[in-house]
Scaffold this motif. Structure first.
Motif, PDB file in Angstrom:
ATOM      1  N   ALA A  78      -1.650  15.038  -7.840  1.00  0.00           N
ATOM      2  CA  ALA A  78      -1.138  14.020  -8.757  1.00  0.00           C
ATOM      3  C   ALA A  78      -0.858  12.718  -8.015  1.00  0.00           C
ATOM      4  CB  ALA A  78       0.121  14.530  -9.448  1.00  0.00           C
ATOM      5  N   LEU A  79      -0.328  12.835  -6.801  1.00  0.00           N
ATOM      6  CA  LEU A  79      -0.056  11.638  -6.009  1.00  0.00           C
ATOM      7  C   LEU A  79      -1.359  10.961  -5.598  1.00  0.00           C
ATOM      8  CD1 LEU A  79       1.752   9.698  -4.485  1.00  0.00           C
ATOM      9  CD2 LEU A  79       1.888  11.355  -2.618  1.00  0.00           C
ATOM     10  N   LEU A  80      -2.358  11.739  -5.212  1.00  0.00           N
ATOM     11  CA  LEU A  80      -3.649  11.166  -4.828  1.00  0.00           C
ATOM     12  C   LEU A  80      -4.286  10.429  -6.003  1.00  0.00           C
ATOM     13  CD1 LEU A  80      -5.073  14.079  -2.639  1.00  0.00           C
ATOM     14  CD2 LEU A  80      -4.208  11.871  -1.855  1.00  0.00           C
ATOM     15  N   GLU A  81      -4.130  10.962  -7.213  1.00  0.00           N
ATOM     16  CA  GLU A  81      -4.660  10.281  -8.389  1.00  0.00           C
ATOM     17  C   GLU A  81      -3.911   8.976  -8.641  1.00  0.00           C
ATOM     18  OE1 GLU A  81      -6.739   9.052 -11.555  1.00  0.00           O
ATOM     19  OE2 GLU A  81      -7.265  10.647 -10.140  1.00  0.00           O
ATOM     20  N   ARG A  82      -2.601   8.994  -8.447  1.00  0.00           N
ATOM     21  CA  ARG A  82      -1.819   7.753  -8.583  1.00  0.00           C
ATOM     22  C   ARG A  82      -2.291   6.710  -7.571  1.00  0.00           C
ATOM     23  NH1 ARG A  82       4.619   6.899  -7.023  1.00  0.00           N
ATOM     24  NH2 ARG A  82       4.568   4.614  -7.188  1.00  0.00           N
ATOM     25  N   ILE A  83      -2.513   7.123  -6.329  1.00  0.00           N
ATOM     26  CA  ILE A  83      -2.968   6.194  -5.293  1.00  0.00           C
ATOM     27  C   ILE A  83      -4.320   5.597  -5.664  1.00  0.00           C
ATOM     28  CG2 ILE A  83      -3.732   6.062  -2.882  1.00  0.00           C
ATOM     29  CD1 ILE A  83      -1.554   8.151  -2.237  1.00  0.00           C
ATOM     30  N   ARG A  84      -5.221   6.421  -6.227  1.00  0.00           N
ATOM     31  CA  ARG A  84      -6.538   5.907  -6.644  1.00  0.00           C
ATOM     32  C   ARG A  84      -6.386   4.841  -7.724  1.00  0.00           C
ATOM     33  NH1 ARG A  84      -8.379  11.250  -5.405  1.00  0.00           N
ATOM     34  NH2 ARG A  84      -7.719  12.037  -7.439  1.00  0.00           N
ATOM     35  N   ARG A  85      -5.487   5.081  -8.681  1.00  0.00           N
ATOM     36  CA  ARG A  85      -5.258   4.086  -9.745  1.00  0.00           C
ATOM     37  C   ARG A  85      -4.711   2.791  -9.156  1.00  0.00           C
ATOM     38  NH1 ARG A  85      -2.846   8.544 -12.405  1.00  0.00           N
ATOM     39  NH2 ARG A  85      -0.783   7.614 -12.066  1.00  0.00           N
ATOM     40  N   GLU A  86      -3.799   2.920  -8.207  1.00  0.00           N
ATOM     41  CA  GLU A  86      -3.200   1.731  -7.605  1.00  0.00           C
ATOM     42  C   GLU A  86      -4.204   0.973  -6.748  1.00  0.00           C
ATOM     43  OE1 GLU A  86       1.381   3.496  -7.548  1.00  0.00           O
ATOM     44  OE2 GLU A  86       0.300   3.216  -5.665  1.00  0.00           O
ATOM     45  N   VAL A  87      -5.107   1.682  -6.079  1.00  0.00           N
ATOM     46  CA  VAL A  87      -6.159   1.013  -5.314  1.00  0.00           C
ATOM     47  C   VAL A  87      -7.015   0.161  -6.238  1.00  0.00           C
ATOM     48  CG1 VAL A  87      -8.312   1.401  -4.049  1.00  0.00           C
ATOM     49  CG2 VAL A  87      -6.250   2.651  -3.406  1.00  0.00           C
ATOM     50  N   ALA A  88      -7.323   0.670  -7.429  1.00  0.00           N
ATOM     51  CA  ALA A  88      -8.123  -0.096  -8.394  1.00  0.00           C
ATOM     52  C   ALA A  88      -7.391  -1.369  -8.814  1.00  0.00           C
ATOM     53  CB  ALA A  88      -8.447   0.765  -9.610  1.00  0.00           C
ATOM     54  N   LEU A  89      -6.077  -1.286  -9.029  1.00  0.00           N
ATOM     55  CA  LEU A  89      -5.287  -2.468  -9.395  1.00  0.00           C
ATOM     56  C   LEU A  89      -5.321  -3.512  -8.283  1.00  0.00           C
ATOM     57  CD1 LEU A  89      -2.107  -0.834 -10.985  1.00  0.00           C
ATOM     58  CD2 LEU A  89      -3.862  -2.148 -12.196  1.00  0.00           C
ATOM     59  N   LYS A  90      -5.135  -3.053  -7.039  1.00  0.00           N
ATOM     60  CA  LYS A  90      -5.125  -3.982  -5.909  1.00  0.00           C
ATOM     61  C   LYS A  90      -6.502  -4.603  -5.689  1.00  0.00           C
ATOM     62  CE  LYS A  90      -3.223  -0.732  -3.411  1.00  0.00           C
ATOM     63  NZ  LYS A  90      -2.691   0.040  -2.263  1.00  0.00           N
ATOM     64  N   THR A  91      -7.547  -3.798  -5.855  1.00  0.00           N
ATOM     65  CA  THR A  91      -8.903  -4.315  -5.687  1.00  0.00           C
ATOM     66  C   THR A  91      -9.180  -5.430  -6.685  1.00  0.00           C
ATOM     67  OG1 THR A  91      -9.697  -2.185  -4.864  1.00  0.00           O
ATOM     68  CG2 THR A  91     -11.352  -3.709  -5.738  1.00  0.00           C
ATOM     69  N   GLU A  92      -8.737  -5.250  -7.921  1.00  0.00           N
ATOM     70  CA  GLU A  92      -8.915  -6.292  -8.944  1.00  0.00           C
ATOM     71  C   GLU A  92      -8.122  -7.546  -8.584  1.00  0.00           C
ATOM     72  OE1 GLU A  92      -8.384  -6.930 -13.790  1.00  0.00           O
ATOM     73  OE2 GLU A  92      -7.869  -5.013 -12.849  1.00  0.00           O
ATOM     74  N   GLY A  93      -6.907  -7.366  -8.094  1.00  0.00           N
ATOM     75  CA  GLY A  93      -6.093  -8.520  -7.718  1.00  0.00           C
ATOM     76  C   GLY A  93      -6.695  -9.302  -6.567  1.00  0.00           C
ATOM     77  N   PHE A  94      -7.248  -8.608  -5.580  1.00  0.00           N
ATOM     78  CA  PHE A  94      -7.854  -9.273  -4.425  1.00  0.00           C
ATOM     79  C   PHE A  94      -9.204  -9.905  -4.775  1.00  0.00           C
ATOM     80  CE2 PHE A  94      -5.009  -6.694  -1.609  1.00  0.00           C
ATOM     81  CZ  PHE A  94      -4.512  -7.758  -0.860  1.00  0.00           C
ATOM     82  N   ALA A  95      -9.803  -9.535  -5.907  1.00  0.00           N
ATOM     83  CA  ALA A  95     -11.111 -10.084  -6.291  1.00  0.00           C
ATOM     84  C   ALA A  95     -10.999 -11.456  -6.962  1.00  0.00           C
ATOM     85  CB  ALA A  95     -11.831  -9.115  -7.232  1.00  0.00           C
ATOM     86  N   SER A  96      -9.782 -11.946  -7.183  1.00  0.00           N
ATOM     87  CA  SER A  96      -9.600 -13.246  -7.838  1.00  0.00           C
ATOM     88  C   SER A  96     -10.222 -14.370  -7.015  1.00  0.00           C
ATOM     89  CB  SER A  96      -8.105 -13.510  -8.041  1.00  0.00           C
ATOM     90  OG  SER A  96      -7.882 -14.783  -8.597  1.00  0.00           O
ATOM     91  N   ARG A  97     -10.790 -15.377  -7.715  1.00  0.00           N
ATOM     92  CA  ARG A  97     -11.418 -16.525  -7.050  1.00  0.00           C
ATOM     93  C   ARG A  97     -11.126 -17.789  -7.859  1.00  0.00           C
ATOM     94  NH1 ARG A  97     -11.829 -12.916  -3.999  1.00  0.00           N
ATOM     95  NH2 ARG A  97     -13.684 -12.050  -2.986  1.00  0.00           N
ATOM     96  N   ILE A  98      -9.896 -18.302  -7.813  1.00  0.00           N
ATOM     97  CA  ILE A  98      -9.613 -19.503  -8.584  1.00  0.00           C
ATOM     98  C   ILE A  98     -10.234 -20.718  -7.892  1.00  0.00           C
ATOM     99  CG2 ILE A  98      -7.470 -18.537  -9.491  1.00  0.00           C
ATOM    100  CD1 ILE A  98      -5.946 -20.489  -7.672  1.00  0.00           C
ATOM    101  N   ASP A  99     -10.581 -21.720  -8.691  1.00  0.00           N
ATOM    102  CA  ASP A  99     -11.202 -22.936  -8.168  1.00  0.00           C
ATOM    103  C   ASP A  99     -10.103 -23.882  -7.695  1.00  0.00           C
ATOM    104  OD1 ASP A  99     -12.842 -25.034  -7.545  1.00  0.00           O
ATOM    105  OD2 ASP A  99     -13.295 -25.594  -9.616  1.00  0.00           O
ATOM    106  N   ALA A 100      -9.696 -23.719  -6.443  1.00  0.00           N
ATOM    107  CA  ALA A 100      -8.606 -24.531  -5.897  1.00  0.00           C
ATOM    108  C   ALA A 100      -8.709 -24.524  -4.373  1.00  0.00           C
ATOM    109  CB  ALA A 100      -7.252 -23.978  -6.342  1.00  0.00           C
ATOM    110  N   ASP A 101      -7.989 -25.447  -3.752  1.00  0.00           N
ATOM    111  CA  ASP A 101      -7.915 -25.469  -2.283  1.00  0.00           C
ATOM    112  C   ASP A 101      -6.467 -25.703  -1.852  1.00  0.00           C
ATOM    113  OD1 ASP A 101      -7.586 -28.132  -2.923  1.00  0.00           O
ATOM    114  OD2 ASP A 101      -9.440 -28.809  -1.975  1.00  0.00           O
TER     115      ASP A 101
END
Length: 276
Positions: free
Chosen positions: A120-143
């Motif tokens: 159950a914990l490993l499944e939770r970690i997998r879900r959280e990895v997906a959330l973090k991966t989406e957050g790190f994939a952001s690419r706003i047009d800014a400097d």
């Protein structure tokens, strides 16, 4: 005036005229920053130019011609950075200096935060990895990174250096991709530069309270182990805005802020962005 003298004068005039033009061509790709493992280069070039790193197109310069390139902790040798805009191009090769990373031992951590095995914990970690991966994939047009950063805490003690090789409960682990800033629980954490919140999660297994901020062009900073989060995903921040409070949630043995940074898939030392 004889023909040979006229030719010499004409050639000299042409050389003088070409001088400023040559200088301008050489100035079409300027790079500053920290050219070390975990460091970065901030460049200026033609607005909207495509930026290649070792032959791979990885970024686009802003409307003012500013861009960033990050160097991973394990980067070795040299890096070729090239800007292309139409039929124009400019290229620089940087030698990346090695860093002597220390080794750090941390004992007394709960076993589930070092070697989790419960399904159950490993499944939770997998879900959280997906959330973090989406957050790190952001690419706003800014400097927003171009003006430098300030420290996210007003007062702190560095309790663990960035990039250290970690041994957790006697087990070798991945390098520590954050710099740990020890401070009393509840200390305000402030945005070190403008950006947009891409993830706001109060209770992740490893990171505890976690916030990710996109500063533009794939540069994301992370703020771990917060006791309270005061921002939401999608919220735009200015330098100095409070994003949360220091805590010891997740995998932590005392109150501190673990501060991290990534440029695309490369782990960077966020302290190297601090303005002199």
């Amino acid at each position: 005036m004889n023909t040979s003298r006229r030719g010499l004068l004409t050639g000299a005039a042409a050389t003088l005229a070409a001088g400023p033009a040559l200088a301008r061509r050489q100035d079409t790709l300027r790079l500053t920053g920290n050219f070390v493992q975990g460091g970065h280069a901030i460049g200026t070039t033609w607005p909207g130019a495509l930026i290649f790193v070792d032959g791979e197109a990885l970024a686009t310069a802003s409307g003012t011609g500013v861009f960033i390139v990050g160097f991973d902790r394990d980067q070795t040798g040299s890096v070729a950075i090239e800007a292309r805009a139409g039929d124009r191009s400019a290229r620089r090769v940087l030698d990346i200096a090695r860093v002597d990373f220390p080794s750090t031992r941390i004992n007394g951590l709960p076993a589930a935060t070092v070697t989790p095995s419960d399904p159950a914990l490993l499944e939770r970690i997998r879900r959280e990895v997906a959330l973090k991966t989406e957050g790190f994939a952001s690419r706003i047009d800014a400097d927003h990174f171009s003006d430098g950063f300030t420290w996210p805490l007003a007062r702190f003690r560095i309790s663990s250096r960035w990039g250290s090789q970690r041994i957790l409960n006697g087990t070798p682990a991945r390098p520590h991709y954050g710099i740990d800033l020890a401070a009393p629980a509840g200390t305000p954490i402030r945005a070190p530069a403008a950006g947009r919140v891409t993830l706001s999660q109060p209770d992740l297994h490893f990171e505890g309270g976690l916030v990710l901020i996109d500063h533009g062009q794939g540069l994301i900073t992370a703020y771990l182990h917060q006791s309270r989060i005061e921002v939401e995903a999608g919220q735009d921040l200015q330098r100095g805005d409070v994003i949360g409070r220091v805590g010891m949630t997740g995998r932590a043995t005392g109150p501190h802020l673990c501060w991290r940074a990534k440029w695309r898939d490369r782990n960077l030392d966020p302290s190297l962005f601090i303005r002199a």
